[in-house]
Design a protein around this motif. Sequence first.
Motif, short mmCIF file in Angstrom:
data_model
loop_
_atom_site.label_atom_id
_atom_site.label_comp_id
_atom_site.label_asym_id
_atom_site.label_seq_id
_atom_site.Cartn_x
_atom_site.Cartn_y
_atom_site.Cartn_z
N LEU A 34 0.83 -1.19 0.00
CA LEU A 34 0.00 0.00 0.00
C LEU A 34 0.86 1.24 0.00
O LEU A 34 0.58 2.21 -0.69
CB LEU A 34 -0.89 0.02 1.24
N GLN A 35 1.94 1.18 0.78
CA GLN A 35 2.78 2.36 0.88
C GLN A 35 3.52 2.63 -0.39
O GLN A 35 3.87 3.76 -0.67
CB GLN A 35 3.77 2.20 2.03
N HIS A 39 -0.52 0.52 11.39
CA HIS A 39 -0.54 -0.72 10.61
C HIS A 39 -0.45 -1.94 11.52
O HIS A 39 -1.09 -2.95 11.27
CB HIS A 39 0.62 -0.74 9.61
N GLU A 82 2.36 2.77 -3.15
CA GLU A 82 1.55 3.67 -3.97
C GLU A 82 1.77 5.11 -3.58
O GLU A 82 1.49 6.02 -4.35
CB GLU A 82 0.07 3.33 -3.82
N LEU A 83 2.24 5.33 -2.34
CA LEU A 83 2.43 6.70 -1.92
C LEU A 83 3.76 7.24 -2.39
O LEU A 83 3.94 8.42 -2.51
CB LEU A 83 2.39 6.80 -0.39
N HIS A 124 -6.90 4.94 -1.47
CA HIS A 124 -6.85 3.52 -1.88
C HIS A 124 -8.22 3.01 -2.28
O HIS A 124 -8.66 1.94 -1.83
CB HIS A 124 -6.24 2.65 -0.79
N ALA A 143 -3.95 8.04 1.05
CA ALA A 143 -4.08 7.98 -0.41
C ALA A 143 -5.42 7.41 -0.85
O ALA A 143 -5.57 7.01 -2.00
CB ALA A 143 -2.95 7.15 -1.00
#
Lengths: 174, 606, 242
Positions: free
Chosen positions: B601-602, C51, B604-605, C95, C93
């Motif tokens: 996920l990260q 997380h 994508e940042l 997502h 973001a």
Amino acid sequence: MQQEVVLALLAKEPSHGYEIRARLRSALGPIGDAMNAGQVYVVLTRLEKAGLVTTESTTTKDSSDRKTYVLTPKGQQRVAEWLTEVSWPRPDLAEFHLKLVAAAAAGLADPLSIVDTQRRELLRRLRDAQRAAMAEEDGAEAGLLLEGIVLRLQADLRWLEACARSWTTRRSTT
Amino acid sequence: MGRLLLIVRLAARDLLRRPAEAALLLLAIAAATTTLTVGLTIHGVASDPYANTREVTAGPDVVATILPDPEGGADPDPAALESIAAADGVTDHSGPFPVAGAALELGERTMDVQAIGRDAEPADVDRPAVTDGDWVRDGGIVVEAAFAEAAGLHVGDPVTLAGREFEVAGIAVTAALVPYPWTSCLVHCMLGEAPEGMRPADGALHDPGTVWLTVADVEEIASAPLSYVMNLKLADPDDAQAFVLAHGEERPGLPNLLSWNHTLEQVTHLERNTQRLLTTGGTLLGILAVASVAVLVGGRMADQTQRVGLLKAAGATPGLVAAVLLAASVTVALLASAVGLVAGRLTAPLFTERAPGLLGAAGEPALTASAVAIVTAVALGVAVVATLVPAVRAARTSTVAALNDAARPPRRIGWLIALSTRLPPALLIALRLAGRRPRRVVLSVASVTVTVSGVVAAMAANAQLAGQPLVDADTETQRLSDVLLVITVMLIALAAVNAVVVTWATVLDARHASAVTRALGATPAQLSAGLSLAQMLPAFAGALLGVGGGLALYTAIDPDEVPMPSTWSLVVLVPGVVIAVAALTAIPALLAARRPVAPSLQAELA
Amino acid sequence: MSILSTRGLTKSYGDGESLVRAVDGVDLEVESGETVAIMGPSGCGKSTLLHLVGGLDRASGGEIHLAGRRVDQLTERALARLRRTDVGFVFQAFHLMDELTALENVELPALLAGHSPRAAKARAAELLDRVGLTTKAGALPTTLSGGQRQRVAVARALSNEPVLVLADEPTGNLDSAATLDVLRLFEDLHDAGQTLVIVTHDERIAATADRLITMRDGAFVDETRLTGGSTGNLGALAGLEG
């Protein structure tokens, strides 16, 4: 309250005192509610003495509410000048900064705890301002003012965060 | 000129950056080009020796036979053949000669033979060439060369024919009859297995060989009514087919005519089948290569959009960008065609061994200009077709989008998404993954369809071959089986590589979606099942299409014979393919599903 | 009742000389209905902490208890189920899936949890209404503004009625007006009794919390209760003295 603000509100057309108060309240939103009712008239009297404003009486009773205030030519000139001035409200950081320095030097208090206390207070104020801002409708004039307050507080809080970091480092190196 | 050099340099650098992929591309196309080359270069394996034999042995243009009626009735009358000899266009003839069927015993083995009675002097038409020993004499038999080789007969061997002792007097070659084991039947006989519903005639010989005896010996060993054979020479050999049509009858008791063209066709049957097999296999491999290249190049294009953007930002025009992308593929294609031409030319001799039963050498495999042109054109065609769409798309992408790598947003298929909501999570994931890249699904289906078609056609061909007489493991029939096996294995290997590559491409492409899906609560098992199912569903469709396609393919190639592969093998094939794809994709799918969520996920940042 | 509780939670990378402690012995306690904000400079480990708590990453040491269950030792499968039922995530973001409409994005967790398509769709519509985006139910994320996208993400996080909503820099990618929208949303959630843990470096978000925790170099360094009003008045803040 700046005299020039009231002057400028008369620029469009001559108005009664209560009309000016209403316009102020509409622009300031909840902040305007806390304003002293009589303050406007104090300012108007001062302006009259300075020759920037004159009054015209209406035909009915001779009470403050029915007086109509008008800009004099000198007043109009002052308004025009004021609109082009670029002075900005003075920041007031030096006092707090010196407070920290003095406390540390004299060993009177821990600068970090001063910072933390101030931070807490600013956060609470930020919360209040934010709540007020959210209560306004989108696009209301007062909402813009409140956003300005919020952003200023945010900036101040950032600086406090920097102060905390700096004074922590300073402590660990001494 | 400078621009051309730039294109070549950029393309070369592009290829060298990813050597494994370039090698894979090369292999995919080279498989097709090699197979095609072999198919195109072997020729005259049997037809050249046949022509030579025909000349040396004064081979007849038409062979007329008259067989006894298996139902009984009158014995065949050789006079019926004489009338044919008197027909228009016949310039010369030999015979009629008597033919008898008998059992030949050599040691422990017994084989059927058709014995032709001949005079000691050479005839005008059909003078079998003696390669070893002598021609017919009393008590001696002359064996047809291919039969002698298959049965292991040599000059001087004692044999028993119809209970009487004979000695092998010689080995000879003739152009009048098809050599063993596809012998032209002059008596009632059956070659290979009887087709369903056909009962062989009583006393029919099974896979007979041809031998020559003296006329007296033939009449003596005959236990059943004799057949008669006559060899005809025509004024114009090219009229043979027409002559057969005009005068031939299929009824027993009446003359049965065979043209030399027909004999040639039988003689070259295997050769032609081999060629057809190789060119068809090569074409299938070529189609499969298009799918492979498209997947590899398309996947690379997605990673390369940034490079495209940089090229454009540096001032390159869309045309230049497309040219670089195409140049890389074309370079690989040219290399692959060179590899295929060389490899094919080197392996072609494996298929051109001497045909027994004929005189003279097989045609030398030679790379004709047209063969080179065809192979190169196919290789280039594969590369261009597969690369064209991604190249054009990349060239058209706006520079900003390319730099931001937003060039290929996933497709949205509304009804598919709605349908997937009714399905369990693994299938939901599978359907949506497939729906993001419909073109890739089509490529997968096409890849499996082509492969299964090839496999089914090969199974049908194998079923046909299994019905052939296989006396000696070293015959061309065995070689045909081997060729089938090699091509089938190549098809399956290429398809397997395709499946793995597509799965990886999907995994890479769906990194973000996979991470989000897991963050929302999908278990690794559900995700990896989804990734696998996304490949298995197209494989299922492809397998179904391939079964039908394969049968159609085989019918198109060999319309006369359509033996079906066993039904159960076809039924097992479809789920077998699906399971195979599941196995191939299991590892990439499992690996992908186990990746930790947070870093994906990260990413994508970043 | 304590919804979330961690003891000595650590996450380290590398070993020996290059050992980096992203999260260093964190003890966190969040009560039901509380909004807790965690602030700190970039790289202080606050996102990593989130997380870990949400089961998107594995801790190197320590304990995590969520809704009474110990969750730091669960298998990936069990963690996935946890994310389905107990925890909702909101990311900086967003997502969202670009190829799904807003409604389809919101109903996805319910579908993954095995609910019927009709129930999932109804719940998604209800949630979109709650965040004020009913008119955008059929829109694709690329056609929505940043603030709208984040509101869809919040709706998605609420899909399976989680006991805890974790938000990682929810306004990091938003402009001022969108931030306000999301702030309003979080206030509504708080009023509805939702337990929230928000990681942020935006003071405006932090100011909405009941408790503010400051994090530095992987550890908690300060904790502040923000209940109660402030001492000054707004007029003074605006410069309207006298």
